[in-house]
Design an enzyme around this catalytic site. Structure first.
Site, PDB file in Angstrom:
ATOM      1  N   ASN A   7       0.872  -1.165   0.000  1.00 37.59           N
ATOM      2  CA  ASN A   7       0.000   0.000   0.000  1.00 37.59           C
ATOM      3  C   ASN A   7       0.912   1.218   0.000  1.00 37.59           C
ATOM      4  OD1 ASN A   7      -1.738   2.071   0.607  1.00 37.59           O
ATOM      5  ND2 ASN A   7      -2.714   1.042   2.341  1.00 37.59           N
ATOM      6  N   ARG A  88      -2.582  -1.877  -3.433  1.00 42.33           N
ATOM      7  CA  ARG A  88      -3.755  -1.032  -3.258  1.00 42.33           C
ATOM      8  C   ARG A  88      -3.632   0.129  -4.262  1.00 42.33           C
ATOM      9  NH1 ARG A  88      -4.938   3.394   1.359  1.00 42.33           N
ATOM     10  NH2 ARG A  88      -7.086   3.764   0.808  1.00 42.33           N
ATOM     11  N   HIS A 177     -12.214   3.662   0.077  1.00 37.05           N
ATOM     12  CA  HIS A 177     -12.196   2.737   1.224  1.00 37.05           C
ATOM     13  C   HIS A 177     -13.013   1.478   0.937  1.00 37.05           C
ATOM     14  CE1 HIS A 177     -11.583   6.405   4.087  1.00 37.05           C
ATOM     15  NE2 HIS A 177     -10.413   5.825   3.859  1.00 37.05           N
ATOM     16  N   ARG A 238      -9.126  16.820   6.382  1.00 32.82           N
ATOM     17  CA  ARG A 238      -9.965  17.180   5.228  1.00 32.82           C
ATOM     18  C   ARG A 238     -11.308  17.712   5.692  1.00 32.82           C
ATOM     19  NH1 ARG A 238      -9.320  11.528   2.507  1.00 32.82           N
ATOM     20  NH2 ARG A 238      -7.074  11.403   2.766  1.00 32.82           N
ATOM     21  N   GLU A 377      -7.654  -4.145   5.842  1.00 32.14           N
ATOM     22  CA  GLU A 377      -7.582  -3.830   4.419  1.00 32.14           C
ATOM     23  C   GLU A 377      -6.538  -4.678   3.716  1.00 32.14           C
ATOM     24  OE1 GLU A 377      -8.549   0.538   3.419  1.00 32.14           O
ATOM     25  OE2 GLU A 377      -7.602   0.558   5.368  1.00 32.14           O
TER      26      GLU A 377
END
Ligand code: ADP
Length: 397
Positions: A7, A88, A177, A238, A377
Site C-alpha cells: 500500500n 492497493r 475505502h 480534510r 484492508e
C-alpha cells in the site's frame, strides 16, 4: 506460497506478507517519511516490534529495504517464492470493477486515471513500478478502493451538474475505502449468521480519512466520499462536505486554487478547527477544557450522525451499523455521540458494552445492531488474490 500486499502512499509504504494457505500474516510493516531526512522502517513479526531509522530516498529503495528485511528474517529468499504481489490502488475510475491483473495496458489506464486522484494514484504507480522492477516475473494485481462502489445507481453517483462534465471529464461520485467497507460488511454478515445479500448495512470507516457507506443487500448503493476523498464527513485534515461557492469566494479574495486545495485537504477537518488532527490528541485537548477541541468533536459526531440518518432513509431500514478504522474501533465517545438519541430509529447503544469496546455494542432492545469490527484492508486482498490466482493461473484455460 506467499502473497505480498503493498500500500504505497506518497511518502510511505505499508506492507504485509501472508501465507496463502493459512492467510496468516507473517510480517506487517511500514516505511515512513520516504524522501525526508529521517525515514523509519517499523515492522511486526513473531509478536515482536522493531523500528529502524534509515535514509530512504525513493519507493524503489523502500522496496529494496522491504525485500532485504524479508530475506534477513528468513521469510522469503527470492521474489520467486511469491505467488503474486497485490497493490492497493486508490482510484480505478469507471474502468475497474474488481481486482485486476496488471499488464502494460492496465498500468497505462491507471496512469490515465491519475488526474482523478493526483494525491494518491501517482504513489500507487510508484509502488507498482518498483515492485515490477524487483519481481519482474511475479504477477501483480491492483485492488481498487473505488471498485466496491461501482454498484451505485446513477442517481446516487451523478452530481447535479452539466451532463457533459460527467461524459467528457468523468465528474461523478466514485467513493473510496471500498476494501474496508466490504471487509467489515462480510464480517458483520458472519456475526449475524445471515448472507450478506440479505442485509442492509451502514459502515463507518473512521481513520485519518473517513467515509460512510450505505450497503443494500451486500452492494454499495451510496457512499460519502465523492469524485475525490475530500467529500463527505469531517476528517483528520480534510473538510468533507462544504458549499462549493466558498472556493470561488476565496478565489475572488485572492487565494490561489492550489492554496485552497491544500487547505481543504491538509489543514481542515479536526486540524482546521482545533489545530490537532489525531483524534487522541483532540480528545486530550477537549478533556483539558479546550473549547475548540470540544467543538471539533461535536462537529465530527454531528456530521457522522447526519449520514447515519440519510443512509437509513436511503436503505429503508438498517440491520446493522458498523464502526471501523482507528477512530471507529477505539473512540467510544464518538460512537456514542453519533448514535445518541436515535432510539426512534431503533438504534440504541449500550453504554457499558461501548466503553468496554465489545464487538456488539447495541442494547438487546436495539432493532439495529451496532458493531465494532477491526478492519483488515490487507487481509481482504489476500482472499481476493487467492481467488484470482486460482482462476487465472491454476485452472486450465
Ligand atoms: P489511517 O486512515 O491512516 O489508516 P487509522 O485507521 O489508523 O488511520 O486511524 C487513525 C486515527 O485513529 C487517528 O485519528 C487516531 O488518533 C485514532 N485512534 C487510534 N487509536 C485511538 C484511540 N485509542 N482512541 C481514539 N482515537 C484513536
Amino acid at each position: 506460497m506467499k502473497i505480498l500486499v503493498l500500500n504505497s502512499g506518497s511518502s510511505s509504504i505499508k506492507y504485509a506478507l501472508f501465507e496463502m494457505q493459512s492467510k496468516a500474516a507473517l510480517i506487517t510493516g511500514l516505511i515512513e517519511r520516504i524522501g525526508e531526512q529521517a525515514s523509519v522502517h517499523s515492522y511486526h513479526v513473531d509478536s515482536h516490534d522493531s523500528k529502524l531509522d534509515m535514509l530512504i530516498d525513493t519507493h524503489q529503495q523502500g522496496l529494496t529495504v522491504i525485500f532485504n528485511a524479508l530475506s534477513e528474517l528468513g521469510l522469503i529468499e527470492t521474489s520467486t517464492e511469491l505467488m503474486c504481489i497485490g497493490h492497493r490502488v486508490v482510484h480505478g475510475g469507471e474502468y475497474f470493477h474488481q481486482p485486476t491483473l496488471i499488464d502494460e495496458q492496465v498500468l497505462a489506464k491507471i496512469k490515465q486515471i491519475s488526474n482523478l486522484a493526483p494525491l494518491h494514484n501517482p504513489a500507487n504507480i510508484m509502488g507498482i513500478e518498483a515492485a515490477t522492477a524487483y519481481a519482474e516475473n511475479i504477477p501483480q494485481v491492483a485492488i481498487f478502493d473505488t471498485a466496491f462502489h461501482q454498484t451505485m445507481p446513477a442517481y446516487a453517483y451523478q452530481y447535479a451538474v452539466p451532463q457533459a462534465w460527467y461524459i467528457e471529464n468523468g465528474v461523478r461520485r466514485y467513493g473510496f475505502h471500498g476494501t474496508s467497507h466490504f471487509y467489515v460488511a462480510k464480517q458483520a454478515a458472519d456475526y449475524l449468521h445471515k448472507p450478506l445479500a440479505a442485509l442492509n448495512l451502514i459502515t463507518l470507516h473512521l481513520g485519518n480519512g473517513a467515509s460512510v457507506t450505505a450497503i443494500s443487500q451486500g452492494k454499495s448503493v451510496d457512499t460519502s466520499m465523492g469524485m475525490t476523498p475530500l467529500e463527505g464527513v469531517m476528517m483528520g485534515t480534510r473538510s468533507g462536505d462544504l458549499d462549493p461557492a466558498i472556493i470561488f469566494y476565496l478565489q475572488r479574495l485572492g487565494f490561489s486554487a492550489e492554496k485552497i486545495e491544500k487547505a481543504l485537504n491538509k489543514e481542515s477537518g479536526l486540524k482546521g478547527i482545533c489545530n490537532a488532527n489525531d483524534m487522541r490528541a483532540v480528545q486530550k485537548k477537549a478533556a483539558a477544557g479546550d473549547e475548540l477541541a470540544q467543538l471539533a468533536l461535536a462537529m465530527y459526531s454531528y456530521r457522522l450522525k447526519k449520514y447515519i440518518g440519510a443512509y437509513s432513509a436511503v436503505l429503508g431500514g438498517v440491520d446493522a451499523i458498523i464502526f471501523t478504522g482507528g477512530i471507529g474501533e477505539n473512540a467510544a465517545d464518538i460512537r456514542q455521540a453519533c448514535c445518541s438519541d436515535l432510539s426512534f430509529m431503533g438504534i440504541e447503544v449500550d453504554k457499558q458494552a461501548n466503553q468496554q469496546g465489545d464487538y456488539n455494542i447495541s442494547t438487546d432492545n436495539s432493532r439495529v445492531k451496532v458493531l465494532v469490527i477491526a478492519t483488515n484492508e490487507e487481509l481482504e486482498p489476500i482472499k481476493t488474490l487467492s481467488r484470482i490466482f486460482v482462476l487465472c493461473f491454476l485452472l486450465p484455460s
